[in-house]
Design a protein around this motif. Structure first.
Motif, PDB file in Angstrom:
ATOM      1  N   ARG A 196       1.792   3.013  -6.924  1.00 44.01           N
ATOM      2  CA  ARG A 196       0.523   3.741  -6.063  1.00 44.01           C
ATOM      3  C   ARG A 196       0.257   4.682  -6.811  1.00 44.01           C
ATOM      4  NH1 ARG A 196       3.324   5.338  -0.464  1.00 44.01           N
ATOM      5  NH2 ARG A 196       4.902   6.043  -1.565  1.00 44.01           N
TER       6      ARG A 196
ATOM      7  N   VAL B 143      -2.114   8.272  -5.613  1.00 41.07           N
ATOM      8  CA  VAL B 143      -2.167   9.076  -4.546  1.00 41.07           C
ATOM      9  C   VAL B 143      -3.220  10.189  -5.117  1.00 41.07           C
ATOM     10  CG1 VAL B 143      -1.548  10.152  -2.688  1.00 41.07           C
ATOM     11  CG2 VAL B 143      -0.261   8.227  -3.587  1.00 41.07           C
TER      12      VAL B 143
ATOM     13  N   VAL C 231      -7.412   0.465  -1.956  1.00 35.60           N
ATOM     14  CA  VAL C 231      -6.819   1.534  -0.889  1.00 35.60           C
ATOM     15  C   VAL C 231      -6.058   0.949   0.183  1.00 35.60           C
ATOM     16  CG1 VAL C 231      -7.706   3.067   0.644  1.00 35.60           C
ATOM     17  CG2 VAL C 231      -9.087   2.538  -1.480  1.00 35.60           C
ATOM     18  N   ALA C 232      -5.095   1.555   0.081  1.00 33.84           N
ATOM     19  CA  ALA C 232      -3.952   1.063   1.235  1.00 33.84           C
ATOM     20  C   ALA C 232      -3.600   2.107   2.211  1.00 33.84           C
ATOM     21  CB  ALA C 232      -2.437   0.984   0.550  1.00 33.84           C
ATOM     22  N   GLU C 233      -3.982   3.452   2.054  1.00 33.39           N
ATOM     23  CA  GLU C 233      -3.845   4.368   3.310  1.00 33.39           C
ATOM     24  C   GLU C 233      -5.089   5.154   2.975  1.00 33.39           C
ATOM     25  OE1 GLU C 233       0.224   5.645   4.041  1.00 33.39           O
ATOM     26  OE2 GLU C 233       0.746   4.070   2.728  1.00 33.39           O
ATOM     27  N   ARG C 234      -5.396   5.976   4.046  1.00 35.46           N
ATOM     28  CA  ARG C 234      -6.606   7.019   3.990  1.00 35.46           C
ATOM     29  C   ARG C 234      -6.464   7.875   5.026  1.00 35.46           C
ATOM     30  NH1 ARG C 234     -11.599   5.357   1.099  1.00 35.46           N
ATOM     31  NH2 ARG C 234     -10.701   6.040  -0.573  1.00 35.46           N
ATOM     32  N   TYR C 235      -6.402   9.461   4.766  1.00 36.69           N
ATOM     33  CA  TYR C 235      -6.049  10.151   5.735  1.00 36.69           C
ATOM     34  C   TYR C 235      -7.264  11.308   5.470  1.00 36.69           C
ATOM     35  CZ  TYR C 235      -1.511   8.061   5.466  1.00 36.69           C
ATOM     36  OH  TYR C 235      -0.301   7.341   5.276  1.00 36.69           O
TER      37      TYR C 235
ATOM     38  N   ARG D   4      -1.554  13.676   7.850  1.00 40.56           N
ATOM     39  CA  ARG D   4      -1.758  12.129   7.829  1.00 40.56           C
ATOM     40  C   ARG D   4      -2.868  11.959   9.020  1.00 40.56           C
ATOM     41  NH1 ARG D   4       2.960  12.534   5.397  1.00 40.56           N
ATOM     42  NH2 ARG D   4       3.244  10.976   3.300  1.00 40.56           N
TER      43      ARG D   4
ATOM     44  N   PRO E 105      -6.266  11.010  10.824  1.00 38.63           N
ATOM     45  CA  PRO E 105      -7.258   9.915  10.419  1.00 38.63           C
ATOM     46  C   PRO E 105      -8.697  10.329   9.940  1.00 38.63           C
ATOM     47  CG  PRO E 105      -7.372  10.283  12.797  1.00 38.63           C
ATOM     48  CD  PRO E 105      -6.422  11.178  12.407  1.00 38.63           C
TER      49      PRO E 105
ATOM     50  N   THR F 187      -6.328   9.753  -0.557  1.00 46.03           N
ATOM     51  CA  THR F 187      -6.245   8.317  -0.644  1.00 46.03           C
ATOM     52  C   THR F 187      -5.032   7.952  -1.379  1.00 46.03           C
ATOM     53  OG1 THR F 187      -8.675   8.122  -1.208  1.00 46.03           O
ATOM     54  CG2 THR F 187      -7.435   6.468  -1.980  1.00 46.03           C
ATOM     55  N   VAL F 188      -4.454   6.795  -0.554  1.00 46.41           N
ATOM     56  CA  VAL F 188      -3.245   6.143  -1.377  1.00 46.41           C
ATOM     57  C   VAL F 188      -3.722   4.818  -1.672  1.00 46.41           C
ATOM     58  CG1 VAL F 188      -0.947   5.082  -1.000  1.00 46.41           C
ATOM     59  CG2 VAL F 188      -1.928   7.211   0.419  1.00 46.41           C
TER      60      VAL F 188
ATOM     61  N   THR G  91      -3.160   1.290  -4.244  1.00 49.44           N
ATOM     62  CA  THR G  91      -1.873   0.250  -4.862  1.00 49.44           C
ATOM     63  C   THR G  91      -2.629  -0.613  -6.039  1.00 49.44           C
ATOM     64  OG1 THR G  91      -2.353  -1.164  -3.282  1.00 49.44           O
ATOM     65  CG2 THR G  91      -0.617   0.235  -2.776  1.00 49.44           C
TER      66      THR G  91
END
Length: 268
Positions: free
Chosen positions: A132, A134, A219-223, A228, A230, A240-241, A243
């Motif tokens: 990952r 980040v 992009v796997a996750e975004r905050y 964390r 939305p 941004t996370v 992978t």
């Protein structure tokens, strides 16, 4: 080129006092502690990796930064971490890390498209499959630079206990997605205020996604904040996370890797 605030030994020694440990450090520390091998890209004074060692991390921790003055601070306080002077164009790693982080809004120091492309391709190469990446940037919609005004003065002390006043002043209008500003240090240790001029790039989520996709990162996750929360139009951060998938068929992996321009500076 490295910004003067990071290249000057006196100014670099003030960085951690001006930027004390906060929710962003807690966010990244949790990720680092869960990874076996970690690369901190633009590590600055190395505060995050030093914190991970103190918290009991026993795996590989490597920090890299193009600012020698910042690494002086890191090496003094964290001798049990690998500290490297340079960037991913001078020290390419091949699938060596489970996690790569870029903290302190350092990503915004990448001003040109080729710098962004070269850095992200270097990240992709450094990550093991499934690893990952980040990082965070300031959300341009929040227009943080409008609050960088001389009336907002930060007061800290230098290594001798003397007072130092620090303030920022942004230029009246951005130049496209770039914002130029000054950071001024004033105190008895200097005959006159020390003025550092810097430029940061503010990319929105869509632009970031395009760069990441071209480098083979998904992009796997975004905050939108360090709790964390939305994403929303005016949240302060774009966290941004991303992978890395199987690199065996990627044109930028192994011997075909071609880096772009070097990174410019560390955390901010």
């Amino acid at each position: 080129m490295v910004d003067r605030a990071f290249a000057d030994l006196e100014l670099a020694s003030l960085y951690d006092k001006l930027n004390p440990w906060g929710p962003d450090d807690d966010f990244y520390l949790e990720l680092v502690m869960a990874a076996g091998s970690v690369l901190d890209l633009g590590c600055g004074t190395g505060r995050l990796l030093r914190g991970a060692r103190r918290a009991g991390h026993r795996g590989r921790l490597t920090g890299i930064d193009p600012a020698a003055a910042m690494l002086v601070q890191a090496r003094r306080a964290g001798p049990d971490v690998e500290w490297v002077l340079g960037d991913l164009t001078t020290h390419p790693w091949d699938r060596a890390f489970d996690l790569v982080v870029m903290t302190g809004h350092a990503f915004q120091e990448l001003l040109g498209d080729e710098q962004v492309h070269g850095t992200l391709r270097g990240v992709r190469r450094a990550l093991a499959d499934g690893g990952r990446f980040v990082f965070e940037t300031r959300n341009p919609a929040a227009r943080a630079w409008e609050r960088w005004t001389p009336d907002r003065v930060y007061e800290i002390t230098d290594g001798d206990g003397g007072p130092v006043r620090v303030w920022h002043e942004a230029e009246p209008a951005p130049a496209g997605d770039r914002v130029t500003f000054t950071e001024t240090y004033a105190g008895a240790r200097w005959k006159k205020p020390q003025v550092c001029r810097s430029t940061l790039r503010f990319l929105d989520a869509a632009a970031l996604d395009g760069f990441l996709g071209e480098a083979g990162l998904t992009v796997a996750e975004r905050y939108g904040d360090w709790r964390r929360g939305p994403m929303a139009p005016a949240v302060p951060e774009i966290i941004t996370v991303a992978t890395a998938t199987d690199q065996s068929s990627d044109p930028f992996s192994s011997s075909s890797f071609s880096a772009g321009s070097s990174t410019t500076s560390s955390s901010r």
